[in-house]
Write a protein that holds these residues in place. Structure first.
Motif, PDB file in Angstrom:
ATOM      1  N   MET A 158     -27.703 -22.583  18.661  1.00 21.29           N
ATOM      2  CA  MET A 158     -27.878 -23.814  20.161  1.00 21.29           C
ATOM      3  C   MET A 158     -27.940 -23.515  21.399  1.00 21.29           C
ATOM      4  O   MET A 158     -27.319 -24.221  22.125  1.00 21.29           O
ATOM      5  CB  MET A 158     -28.077 -25.030  19.803  1.00 21.29           C
ATOM      6  CG  MET A 158     -28.620 -25.075  18.958  1.00 21.29           C
ATOM      7  SD  MET A 158     -30.596 -25.182  18.503  1.00 21.29           S
ATOM      8  CE  MET A 158     -30.952 -26.970  19.431  1.00 21.29           C
ATOM      9  N   GLY A 159     -26.613 -21.657  20.948  1.00 21.17           N
ATOM     10  CA  GLY A 159     -26.983 -21.737  22.364  1.00 21.17           C
ATOM     11  C   GLY A 159     -25.204 -22.529  23.166  1.00 21.17           C
ATOM     12  O   GLY A 159     -24.907 -22.525  24.395  1.00 21.17           O
ATOM     13  N   GLY A 160     -24.298 -22.321  21.978  1.00 23.73           N
ATOM     14  CA  GLY A 160     -23.136 -23.231  22.534  1.00 23.73           C
ATOM     15  C   GLY A 160     -23.050 -24.738  21.795  1.00 23.73           C
ATOM     16  O   GLY A 160     -21.741 -25.017  21.923  1.00 23.73           O
ATOM     17  N   LEU A 161     -24.102 -24.893  21.308  1.00 19.86           N
ATOM     18  CA  LEU A 161     -24.186 -26.317  21.314  1.00 19.86           C
ATOM     19  C   LEU A 161     -23.742 -26.715  19.567  1.00 19.86           C
ATOM     20  O   LEU A 161     -25.244 -25.773  19.193  1.00 19.86           O
ATOM     21  CB  LEU A 161     -25.981 -26.980  21.586  1.00 19.86           C
ATOM     22  CG  LEU A 161     -26.046 -28.573  21.568  1.00 19.86           C
ATOM     23  CD1 LEU A 161     -24.646 -29.456  21.800  1.00 19.86           C
ATOM     24  CD2 LEU A 161     -27.062 -29.201  21.962  1.00 19.86           C
ATOM     25  N   ASP A 162     -22.999 -27.439  19.368  1.00 21.13           N
ATOM     26  CA  ASP A 162     -22.916 -27.465  18.273  1.00 21.13           C
ATOM     27  C   ASP A 162     -23.223 -28.778  16.508  1.00 21.13           C
ATOM     28  O   ASP A 162     -22.963 -29.675  17.722  1.00 21.13           O
ATOM     29  CB  ASP A 162     -21.648 -26.959  16.845  1.00 21.13           C
ATOM     30  CG  ASP A 162     -21.367 -27.123  16.381  1.00 21.13           C
ATOM     31  OD1 ASP A 162     -22.340 -26.856  15.071  1.00 21.13           O
ATOM     32  OD2 ASP A 162     -19.654 -26.990  15.398  1.00 21.13           O
ATOM     33  N   LEU A 163     -24.484 -28.637  16.539  1.00 22.40           N
ATOM     34  CA  LEU A 163     -25.320 -30.128  15.700  1.00 22.40           C
ATOM     35  C   LEU A 163     -24.215 -29.954  14.556  1.00 22.40           C
ATOM     36  O   LEU A 163     -25.326 -30.822  13.710  1.00 22.40           O
ATOM     37  CB  LEU A 163     -26.999 -28.846  15.770  1.00 22.40           C
ATOM     38  CG  LEU A 163     -27.450 -29.339  17.593  1.00 22.40           C
ATOM     39  CD1 LEU A 163     -28.566 -29.066  16.745  1.00 22.40           C
ATOM     40  CD2 LEU A 163     -27.193 -30.317  18.519  1.00 22.40           C
TER      41      LEU A 163
END
Length: 195
Positions: A158-163
């Protein structure tokens, strides 16, 4: 409930919960092979060794699991529940045998809470102090990583976003509703005794 009973419940619950948390952390730290030289690991080992070393002479490990620490956690949980019931009822005539299944259920609940609050702490710390080398945060990350890693690998980048923490939070909530709730009812445990 009298004032003395309320004070007794508060003290027993607080002290017992802290001791139980340390014993469960000992098991979890060994399970994930956490850093033994971390100062918090050293405290946990020193705190639990007096009870754990004699128990290990009787109960060997199995398949890389420290079975003695699980047994110590179950004994500690059972004793804490018994003390709380005795204080609440004011009598030692309590259902000692029927309380035995309460201990694993309460212990399961505590482990879920450790993961929930640990995850919450790491998420907040990642906003406030990213890349922190605090010994507590390092241990929390070491405990959580085996649970988060498989989920992180399944999710798309997610482009550096950790869900993955959101998925773990939701999983914990689903387990509490679908598994823990029915377990509490099945063993006849009063909901007020869940720590």
């Amino acid at each position: 409930m009298s004032t003395l009973s309320q004070v007794g419940m508060l003290l027993a619950n607080t002290i017992g919960s802290m001791v139980l948390l340390i014993v469960v952390l000992r098991f979890l730290l060994q399970l994930v092979r956490a850093d033994f030289y971390n100062p918090l690991s050293q405290f946990i080992v020193r705190f639990t060794n007096p009870a754990l070393i004699p128990l290990r002479k009787v109960i060997p490990g199995f398949g890389g699991l420290d079975v003695a620490s699980i047994v110590l956690a179950l004994i500690t949980q059972y004793l804490l529940l018994a003390i709380l019931v005795v204080i609440a009822t004011g009598s030692i005539n309590i259902p000692w045998v029927s309380m035995i299944p309460w201990a694993p259920v309460a212990l399961f609940s505590l482990i879920l809470k450790i993961y929930f609050w640990g995850l919450l702490i790491t998420v907040i710390a990642s906003w406030i102090a990213p890349n922190s080398y605090n010994p507590a945060l390092i241990l929390i990350n070491q405990i959580l990583e085996p649970a988060i890693r498989p989920i992180r690998k399944m999710l798309p980048d997610m482009g550096g976003l950790d869900l993955s923490p959101i998925v773990v939070f939701l999983s914990i909530q689903v387990i509490e509703i679908a598994v823990l709730g029915p377990l509490v009812q099945a063993v006849g445990m009063p909901a007020g005794l869940m720590l």
